[in-house]
Design an enzyme around this catalytic site. Structure first.
Site, PDB file in Angstrom:
ATOM      1  N   LYS A 199      -1.973   6.231  10.601  1.00 37.74           N
ATOM      2  CA  LYS A 199      -2.000   5.072  11.218  1.00 37.74           C
ATOM      3  C   LYS A 199      -0.951   4.288  10.789  1.00 37.74           C
ATOM      4  CE  LYS A 199      -3.702   0.969  10.534  1.00 37.74           C
ATOM      5  NZ  LYS A 199      -2.587   0.263  11.151  1.00 37.74           N
ATOM      6  N   GLY A 252       0.048  -0.278   0.745  1.00 40.38           N
ATOM      7  CA  GLY A 252      -0.055  -1.546   1.279  1.00 40.38           C
ATOM      8  C   GLY A 252      -0.707  -2.459   0.155  1.00 40.38           C
ATOM      9  N   SER A 253      -1.302  -3.779   0.606  1.00 40.87           N
ATOM     10  CA  SER A 253      -1.541  -4.516  -0.337  1.00 40.87           C
ATOM     11  C   SER A 253      -2.806  -4.117  -1.466  1.00 40.87           C
ATOM     12  CB  SER A 253      -2.115  -5.816   0.274  1.00 40.87           C
ATOM     13  OG  SER A 253      -3.489  -5.583   1.160  1.00 40.87           O
ATOM     14  N   THR A 254      -2.826  -4.644  -2.501  1.00 37.81           N
ATOM     15  CA  THR A 254      -3.839  -4.275  -3.427  1.00 37.81           C
ATOM     16  C   THR A 254      -5.173  -4.860  -2.800  1.00 37.81           C
ATOM     17  OG1 THR A 254      -2.271  -4.337  -5.388  1.00 37.81           O
ATOM     18  CG2 THR A 254      -4.577  -4.725  -5.921  1.00 37.81           C
ATOM     19  N   GLU A 255      -5.335  -5.916  -2.343  1.00 33.68           N
ATOM     20  CA  GLU A 255      -6.495  -6.194  -1.736  1.00 33.68           C
ATOM     21  C   GLU A 255      -7.092  -5.369  -0.654  1.00 33.68           C
ATOM     22  OE1 GLU A 255      -5.467  -9.806   0.627  1.00 33.68           O
ATOM     23  OE2 GLU A 255      -7.492 -10.083   1.332  1.00 33.68           O
ATOM     24  N   GLY A 257      -6.378  -2.298  -0.624  1.00 34.62           N
ATOM     25  CA  GLY A 257      -6.541  -1.031  -1.442  1.00 34.62           C
ATOM     26  C   GLY A 257      -7.962  -0.900  -1.846  1.00 34.62           C
ATOM     27  N   GLU A 274      -0.929   3.375  -3.010  1.00 35.40           N
ATOM     28  CA  GLU A 274       0.335   2.722  -3.645  1.00 35.40           C
ATOM     29  C   GLU A 274       0.410   1.359  -3.303  1.00 35.40           C
ATOM     30  OE1 GLU A 274       3.545   1.538  -3.494  1.00 35.40           O
ATOM     31  OE2 GLU A 274       4.517   2.883  -2.150  1.00 35.40           O
ATOM     32  N   CYS A 308       7.558  -2.998  -2.679  1.00 36.74           N
ATOM     33  CA  CYS A 308       6.285  -3.070  -3.707  1.00 36.74           C
ATOM     34  C   CYS A 308       6.957  -3.015  -5.158  1.00 36.74           C
ATOM     35  CB  CYS A 308       5.431  -1.923  -3.309  1.00 36.74           C
ATOM     36  SG  CYS A 308       6.231  -0.304  -3.220  1.00 36.74           S
ATOM     37  N   GLU A 405       2.416 -11.258  -5.984  1.00 35.68           N
ATOM     38  CA  GLU A 405       3.441 -10.715  -5.354  1.00 35.68           C
ATOM     39  C   GLU A 405       3.857 -11.542  -4.043  1.00 35.68           C
ATOM     40  OE1 GLU A 405       2.220  -7.009  -3.188  1.00 35.68           O
ATOM     41  OE2 GLU A 405       4.104  -6.416  -4.028  1.00 35.68           O
TER      42      GLU A 405
HETATM   43  P1  NAI Z   1      -1.937  -4.531   4.300  1.00 37.29           P
HETATM   44  O1  NAI Z   1      -2.355  -4.022   3.382  1.00 37.29           O
HETATM   45  O2  NAI Z   1      -3.054  -5.521   5.304  1.00 37.29           O
HETATM   46  O3  NAI Z   1      -1.390  -3.599   5.541  1.00 37.29           O
HETATM   47  C1  NAI Z   1      -0.862  -2.389   5.076  1.00 37.29           C
HETATM   48  C2  NAI Z   1      -1.636  -1.232   5.834  1.00 37.29           C
HETATM   49  O4  NAI Z   1      -3.058  -1.420   5.962  1.00 37.29           O
HETATM   50  C3  NAI Z   1      -1.451  -1.513   7.501  1.00 37.29           C
HETATM   51  O5  NAI Z   1      -1.236  -0.311   8.303  1.00 37.29           O
HETATM   52  C4  NAI Z   1      -2.754  -1.929   7.803  1.00 37.29           C
HETATM   53  O6  NAI Z   1      -2.843  -2.134   9.395  1.00 37.29           O
HETATM   54  C5  NAI Z   1      -3.717  -1.518   7.258  1.00 37.29           C
HETATM   55  N1  NAI Z   1      -4.832  -2.092   6.802  1.00 37.29           N
HETATM   56  C6  NAI Z   1      -5.207  -3.507   6.708  1.00 37.29           C
HETATM   57  N2  NAI Z   1      -6.297  -3.935   6.728  1.00 37.29           N
HETATM   58  C7  NAI Z   1      -7.105  -2.831   6.681  1.00 37.29           C
HETATM   59  C8  NAI Z   1      -8.455  -2.345   6.267  1.00 37.29           C
HETATM   60  N3  NAI Z   1      -9.411  -3.326   6.156  1.00 37.29           N
HETATM   61  N4  NAI Z   1      -8.776  -1.144   6.292  1.00 37.29           N
HETATM   62  C9  NAI Z   1      -7.795   0.085   6.397  1.00 37.29           C
HETATM   63  N5  NAI Z   1      -6.564  -0.426   6.730  1.00 37.29           N
HETATM   64  C10 NAI Z   1      -6.277  -1.536   6.800  1.00 37.29           C
HETATM   65  O7  NAI Z   1      -0.537  -5.595   4.126  1.00 37.29           O
HETATM   66  P2  NAI Z   1      -0.169  -6.718   5.023  1.00 37.29           P
HETATM   67  O8  NAI Z   1      -1.023  -7.581   5.503  1.00 37.29           O
HETATM   68  O9  NAI Z   1       0.787  -6.039   5.989  1.00 37.29           O
HETATM   69  O10 NAI Z   1       0.841  -7.219   4.028  1.00 37.29           O
HETATM   70  C11 NAI Z   1       0.271  -8.185   3.029  1.00 37.29           C
HETATM   71  C12 NAI Z   1       0.778  -8.178   1.525  1.00 37.29           C
HETATM   72  O11 NAI Z   1       0.587  -6.913   1.142  1.00 37.29           O
HETATM   73  C13 NAI Z   1       2.309  -8.261   1.414  1.00 37.29           C
HETATM   74  O12 NAI Z   1       2.795  -9.678   1.515  1.00 37.29           O
HETATM   75  C14 NAI Z   1       2.517  -7.670   0.053  1.00 37.29           C
HETATM   76  O13 NAI Z   1       2.411  -8.362  -1.040  1.00 37.29           O
HETATM   77  C15 NAI Z   1       1.594  -6.429   0.394  1.00 37.29           C
HETATM   78  N6  NAI Z   1       2.156  -5.400   0.825  1.00 37.29           N
HETATM   79  C16 NAI Z   1       2.390  -4.289   0.102  1.00 37.29           C
HETATM   80  C17 NAI Z   1       3.126  -2.985   0.372  1.00 37.29           C
HETATM   81  C18 NAI Z   1       3.535  -2.037  -0.685  1.00 37.29           C
HETATM   82  O14 NAI Z   1       4.542  -1.349  -0.120  1.00 37.29           O
HETATM   83  N7  NAI Z   1       2.922  -1.681  -1.471  1.00 37.29           N
HETATM   84  C19 NAI Z   1       3.506  -2.995   1.916  1.00 37.29           C
HETATM   85  C20 NAI Z   1       3.144  -3.666   2.835  1.00 37.29           C
HETATM   86  C21 NAI Z   1       2.446  -4.933   2.003  1.00 37.29           C
END
Ligand code: NAI
Ligand code: MG
Length: 502
Positions: A199, A252-255, A257, A274, A308, A405
């Protein structure tokens, strides 16, 4: 044809590609969402809709998992030799290599990053990752193990281990390096013989979908890779909770995660994560400042700070603090911010309006707590999601901008006085993804590398990535490692086989 993203002419192949709504890839076919719904992907340089994309939800995830399950349990994929599997991955790399320009355009348009960077870094790193992983397909081996078994005296055994693919893998990726993150996930899954439901992030689905076309062109059997764009709360959550998925890999985000970990408990699927970071970048007074100053600027400003591992906490030894921080601010002021397609652009827009608002609210929070900006500090244009490259000083460890972050082009700079103190301050974070040290003293550099609690430590460099180098987090920055041979552990499981010989 016909979509003009003025004033820059877009590659005609890309214009054609985004002109019609993009479908999702399930079981080797390009299909609409079961609901018929689509969602928009935006051009972050203008805030306008770039393309419409089929919107996966629970039903589509069910279909994709069913296809991946069947491809794993019954398909030709599991009967292929390791060499055949490796050659398919290599072929995918070759196909991508031939289309670097097109993928760079797509990535620049959808994510906002400069075309020059996508062409020089994102796409070539993706090609290289697939080639590296292709080589591993034939080198995943178990062991033969001498066993003693005290309760069967005199018996002889042949005991060995098999390294088997973990099964159907759900992969959820972010928007900061859309194509490369797809490769970090797909590469090891395919090399080890897993099947995948991927996804992409809702902000940047296009390059992963186009990659899906190359995956089919390379000749991967139907159902081995399924690509289902959609929102996190719907498609992502359904994938993470699905009972027929054996492993979930998330970036993605720790939240989120943590939500993934909860969702995985239903069938105790394996989880790798990650996540975020707040990486310390430490400059000692004996550093080569001609390298450390531009290096510290690029540590935070590369990819607009949407990394990240961004070097977002800059710590500088007191005697050189002003010189280094002013140097980084000078770099920040010279960065040409603009649309990704503009060849002059060095920094593009943030990926989305949400990220723009998030970063701006961090800036406001910093200013309200007494921080001041040596450069930047504001939104950079009326249109699009641009933020000025920002260096914040007069910050304290307890401020939100230092603790959390930001994921934008914002660095907080603070002085330090002794090496013991700076180790403690560097490690005083919930995160532990990366860290960097700039010094000419090699003993100090390696002592620091030992004591910094981070998955990557860069010495006299920053943002150096390679398919062979494992990447991942300590503490709340994640579970497991991407890339290198470490990642293969996350996509295989060990089976012990024991035969009585006599
Ligand atoms: P996010 O963690 O919400 O999104 C990342 C992925 O997770 C996307 O594909 C999203 O559709 C999916 N996702 C979101 N909620 C989900 C759920 N409940 N169950 C399963 N999958 C879900 O991150 P977002 O909102 O795009 O960015 C927010 C913050 O996260 C950023 O400001 C940054 O601090 C952090 N982040 C960290 C990344 C990294 O490389 N470690 C990459 C992107 C964001
Ligand atoms: Mg987009």
């Amino acid at each position: 044809m016909g979509i003009a993203i003025s004033p820059f002419q877009i590659d005609p192949r890309v214009a054609d590609y985004i002109d019609k709504p993009r479908k999702m890839l399930i079981n080797g076919k390009w299909v609409n969402a079961a609901s018929g719904k689509t969602f928009p992907s935006y051009n972050p340089a203008t805030g306008e809709v770039l393309a419409q994309v089929a919107e996966a939800d629970r039903e589509d995830i069910n279909q994709a998992v069913k296809a991946a399950r069947k491809a794993f349990d019954q398909g030709p994929w599991r009967r292929m030799t390791a060499s055949e599997r490796g050659r398919l991955v290599w072929k995918l790399a070759d196909l991508l290599d031939k289309n670097i320009e097109e993928f760079a355009y797509l990535e620049s348009l959808d994510n906002g990053k400069p075309l020059t960077i996508a062409k020089a870094a994102d796409v070539p790193l993706t090609v290289d990752l697939f080639r590296y992983m292709a080589g591993w397909a034939t080198k995943i081996e178990g062991n033969t193990i001498p066993i003693s078994v005290p309760y069967t005296p005199g018996a002889k055994y042949l005991a060995y281990t098999l390294k088997e693919p973990v099964g159907v893998v759900g992969q959820i990726i972010p928007w900061n390096f859309p194509l490369l993150m797809a490769a970090w996930k797909l590469g090891p899954a395919l090399a080890t013989g897993c099947t995948v439901v991927l996804k992409p992030a809702e902000q940047t689905p296009l390059s992963a979908l186009r990659l899906g076309e190359l995956i089919m062109e390379a000749g991967f059997p139907d159902g081995v890779v399924n690509i289902v764009p959609g929102y996190g709360e719907t498609a992502g959550a359904a994938l993470a909770a699905h009972p027929d998925v054996d492993k979930i890999a998330f970036t993605g985000s720790t939240e989120v995660g943590k939500l993934i970990v909860h969702a995985a408990t239903g069938n105790l699927k394996k989880v790798s994560l990650e996540l975020g970071g707040k990486s310390p970048n430490v400059v000692f007074k004996d550093a080569d400042l001609d390298a450390a100053i531009p290096g510290s600027a690029s540590a935070i400003f590369f990819n607009h700070g949407q990394c990240c591992c961004a070097g977002s906490r800059l710590y500088v030894e007191k005697p050189i603090f002003d010189r280094v921080v002013e140097g980084v601010a000078e770099h920040a002021k010279k960065i040409k911010v603009g649309a990704g397609l503009d060849p002059e652009t060095q920094m593009g827009p943030l990926v989305s309006e949400e990220q723009l608002n998030r970063v701006c609210s961090y800036l406001e929070s910093g200013f309200s707590q007494g921080a001041t900006a040596l450069s930047g500090g504001h939104k950079a244009a009326d249109k699009g999601y641009f933020v000025e490259p920002t260096v914040l000083v007069n910050t304290r460890e307890d401020m939100k901008v230092v603790q959390e972050e930001i994921f934008g082009p914002v660095v907080t700079a603070m002085p330090f006085e002794d090496p013991e103190e700076i180790v403690l301050r560097s490690n005083d974070s919930d995160y532990g993804l990366a860290a960097a040290v700039w010094t000419r003293d090699i003993s100090k550099a390696h002592r620091m590398a030992e004591h910094l609690r981070a998955g990557t430590v860069w010495i006299n460099c920053y943002n150096i990535f390679d398919a062979a180098l494992p990447f991942g987090g300590y503490k709340q920055s994640g579970w497991g490692r991407e890339m290198g041979h470490d990642v293969l552990q996350l996509y295989t499981q060990t089976k012990a086989v024991c035969t009585r010989l006599a």
